[in-house]
Design an enzyme around this catalytic site. Sequence first.
Site, mmCIF file in Angstrom:
data_model
loop_
_atom_site.group_PDB
_atom_site.id
_atom_site.type_symbol
_atom_site.label_atom_id
_atom_site.label_comp_id
_atom_site.label_asym_id
_atom_site.label_seq_id
_atom_site.Cartn_x
_atom_site.Cartn_y
_atom_site.Cartn_z
ATOM 1 N N THR A 144 0.837 -1.203 0.114
ATOM 2 C CA THR A 144 -0.089 -0.025 0.041
ATOM 3 C C THR A 144 0.827 1.043 0.015
ATOM 4 O O THR A 144 1.798 1.385 0.478
ATOM 5 C CB THR A 144 -0.815 0.011 1.129
ATOM 6 O OG1 THR A 144 -1.884 -1.014 0.957
ATOM 7 C CG2 THR A 144 -1.413 1.341 1.705
ATOM 8 N N VAL A 173 -13.225 -4.725 1.454
ATOM 9 C CA VAL A 173 -12.673 -3.360 1.603
ATOM 10 C C VAL A 173 -11.696 -3.273 2.880
ATOM 11 O O VAL A 173 -12.162 -3.779 3.858
ATOM 12 C CB VAL A 173 -13.883 -2.194 1.702
ATOM 13 C CG1 VAL A 173 -13.253 -1.037 1.945
ATOM 14 C CG2 VAL A 173 -14.525 -2.219 0.282
HETATM 15 N N1 ASP Z 1 -3.961 -1.956 4.611
HETATM 16 C C1 ASP Z 1 -4.099 -2.408 3.293
HETATM 17 C C2 ASP Z 1 -5.529 -3.119 3.520
HETATM 18 O O1 ASP Z 1 -5.814 -3.931 4.173
HETATM 19 C C3 ASP Z 1 -3.010 -3.452 2.822
HETATM 20 C C4 ASP Z 1 -1.748 -2.731 3.011
HETATM 21 O O2 ASP Z 1 -1.503 -1.953 3.668
HETATM 22 O O3 ASP Z 1 -0.733 -3.189 2.186
HETATM 23 O O4 ASP Z 1 -6.275 -3.274 2.524
#
Ligand code: ASP
Length: 277
Positions: A144, A173
């Site tokens: 992310t 989500v």
């Molecule tokens: N926080 C993001 C999610 O759970 C994933 C990530 O941070 O890579 O969609």
Amino acid sequence: MTPAQSTCRADALAAGYGILVQGGSALAAVECTIGLLEQSGLFNAGRGANRQLDGVQRMDAAIMEGAHLQAGAVASLEGIVHPITAARLVMEKTDHVLLVGPLAGRFARHFKLDRHRAIGAPRRLSYDRILARQTRSTAERHGTVGAVALDRFGTVAAGASTGGIESMLPGRVGDSPLIGCGVYADNHSGAVSMTGMGEGIIRLVIAKGICDRLAMGKSPAVAARQVLRMLVARIRGSAGALVLSPDGRFAIRHMTPYMAAGWWNGTGQPNVRGQFP
Ligand code: ASP
């Protein structure tokens, strides 16, 4: 972190900082920085977003500014290169905070945001097979992208953009588009952008939790450490945080083995690393 990712991060930091130096807003700096990472295809966001178990990329993003507590977000957005810009448009052009799914896509196309088509067709799996894959896989692929910034007017902003986690059910989500979970910004406390397993971040409302500690006078490092430790202790969550206070102190903290991130104060080269103490 590959050399290409490292270079891209440094370029994105430099571009965001360039906006701030020229008197631009923290919001613009956050959008620009995240936009370059989305565009690159090198991260789990925008062009490079993960696919859900039906083979479709559905992306989440949010952005928030701390002067007026304005926020915008999109969830389950398909086929748009810059979900972070879609989120900013939700914030600036509507009375709402969150748009989801195909109608979020329609909204983004109305504003002529760049589109991209994912390579490969969606998979036609039965729901039994989708559920089996979800429970079988324990692998996590993150990546992310997020940013926090402080501008010369004293306003903080935060944003995040993601393709989610590995082995997601279609329609899942994460925390990133949920204000207070993946992202929060308030000039009275600070700005936070999260990465990690979204389900845990949502359940403990982590970004707002860190901001609340900043408002109580904790430093960014202490606020992040306290809340991340609680996430691990209470529900064995796993996450990393970018934390910035309105006086310019910041911390990058993670309970994951690695977290590729960086900062730049305009002197020397942008600092990009894969681990922070
Ligand atoms: N926080 C993001 C999610 O759970 C994933 C990530 O941070 O890579 O969609």
